[in-house]
Scaffold this active site. Structure first.
Site, PDB file in Angstrom:
ATOM      1  N   ARG A  84      -2.316  13.579  -4.566  1.00  0.00           N
ATOM      2  CA  ARG A  84      -1.537  12.496  -5.153  1.00  0.00           C
ATOM      3  C   ARG A  84      -0.402  13.018  -6.020  1.00  0.00           C
ATOM      4  O   ARG A  84      -0.615  13.784  -6.951  1.00  0.00           O
ATOM      5  CB  ARG A  84      -2.418  11.601  -6.024  1.00  0.00           C
ATOM      6  N   ARG A  93       4.152   7.246  -4.305  1.00  0.00           N
ATOM      7  CA  ARG A  93       2.893   7.979  -4.458  1.00  0.00           C
ATOM      8  C   ARG A  93       2.291   8.370  -3.109  1.00  0.00           C
ATOM      9  O   ARG A  93       2.451   7.666  -2.117  1.00  0.00           O
ATOM     10  CB  ARG A  93       1.888   7.188  -5.294  1.00  0.00           C
ATOM     11  N   ASP A  96      -2.703   5.935  -3.399  1.00  0.00           N
ATOM     12  CA  ASP A  96      -3.077   5.131  -4.554  1.00  0.00           C
ATOM     13  C   ASP A  96      -4.322   4.328  -4.167  1.00  0.00           C
ATOM     14  O   ASP A  96      -4.307   3.629  -3.148  1.00  0.00           O
ATOM     15  CB  ASP A  96      -1.906   4.178  -4.823  1.00  0.00           C
ATOM     16  N   ASP A  98      -6.725   1.559  -5.827  1.00  0.00           N
ATOM     17  CA  ASP A  98      -6.866   0.667  -6.985  1.00  0.00           C
ATOM     18  C   ASP A  98      -8.144  -0.147  -6.865  1.00  0.00           C
ATOM     19  O   ASP A  98      -8.345  -0.821  -5.837  1.00  0.00           O
ATOM     20  CB  ASP A  98      -5.701  -0.334  -7.042  1.00  0.00           C
TER      21      ASP A  98
HETATM   22  N1  ROI Z   1       4.631  -1.520  -3.541  1.00  0.00           N
HETATM   23  C1  ROI Z   1       3.972  -1.725  -2.377  1.00  0.00           C
HETATM   24  N2  ROI Z   1       4.557  -2.426  -1.408  1.00  0.00           N
HETATM   25  N3  ROI Z   1       2.731  -1.237  -2.164  1.00  0.00           N
HETATM   26  C2  ROI Z   1       2.077  -0.532  -3.115  1.00  0.00           C
HETATM   27  O1  ROI Z   1       0.933  -0.099  -2.881  1.00  0.00           O
HETATM   28  C3  ROI Z   1       2.704  -0.306  -4.353  1.00  0.00           C
HETATM   29  N4  ROI Z   1       2.107   0.390  -5.340  1.00  0.00           N
HETATM   30  C4  ROI Z   1       2.697   0.581  -6.509  1.00  0.00           C
HETATM   31  C5  ROI Z   1       4.046   0.006  -6.832  1.00  0.00           C
HETATM   32  C6  ROI Z   1       4.961   1.121  -7.302  1.00  0.00           C
HETATM   33  C7  ROI Z   1       3.869  -1.045  -7.921  1.00  0.00           C
HETATM   34  N5  ROI Z   1       4.672  -0.629  -5.694  1.00  0.00           N
HETATM   35  C8  ROI Z   1       4.015  -0.824  -4.523  1.00  0.00           C
HETATM   36  O2  ROI Z   1       2.060   1.252  -7.441  1.00  0.00           O
END
Ligand code: ROI
Length: 160
Positions: A84, A93, A96, A98
């Site tokens: 990452r 990134r 990610d 979450d």
């Molecule tokens: N935008 C999209 N489309 N998908 C994401 O997973 C994502 N993740 C983020 C930020 C930068 C907010 N924008 C994103 O962390």
């Protein structure tokens, strides 16, 4: 005790589709995560700064006996495994992961806020979430299916 959890997967560097697919395989095989189910994979426009590549996003669901911070450690170690890169806030990134929901719990910890505060305004979370669990109740009291019908798609499209 087993807890039903939902996570969001996202990537937008190097080969994001392969990254999300491989991360999903690693998670599906993880001995502490059971009954793994993953949505389709979607291509999405970046939320936040626009001078970054499109993302690949998905949502997955599983059961686990891990406590929330242990689950967070597990997710973060998989992010690290995928190298990452975390630069500026809301920047691109490599991977990610979450934590969106941990059973019906509300968690306000310095490392972790659950339900994830961004769910309702993110089409790249709501649409795959509704695909996986249309009847799931969101903090607003709406089902995922109803919330997904109301959000602008912002060019979101299914890739796999
Ligand atoms: N935008 C999209 N489309 N998908 C994401 O997973 C994502 N993740 C983020 C930020 C930068 C907010 N924008 C994103 O962390």
């Amino acid at each position: 005790m087993v807890h039903r959890c939902f996570i969001g997967l996202g990537a937008n560097l190097e080969q994001p589709l392969i990254t999300v697919q491989r991360a999903a395989e690693v998670l599906a095989r993880h001995p502490a995560l059971h009954n793994w189910r993953c949505s389709s994979l979607y291509q999405s426009k970046p939320m936040g700064p626009q001078d970054q590549p499109d993302y690949v996003n998905a949502v997955a669901c599983f059961d686990t006996e891990l406590q929330p911070l242990d689950l967070l450690d597990t997710l973060q170690s998989i992010e690290q495994q995928f190298g990452r890169l975390r630069g500026r806030r809301w920047g691109p990134r490599t991977l990610d992961l979450d934590l969106l929901f941990y059973a019906n719990e509300n968690i306000n910890h310095e490392r972790l806020t659950v339900p994830h505060p961004g769910i309702l305004e993110r089409e790249f979370v709501l649409i795959p979430l509704a695909e996986l669990a249309p009847d799931l109740l969101l903090p607003t009291g709406q089902t995922a299916a109803v919330a997904a019908q109301q959000i602008p798609l912002n060019d979101l499209c299914k890739v796999v």
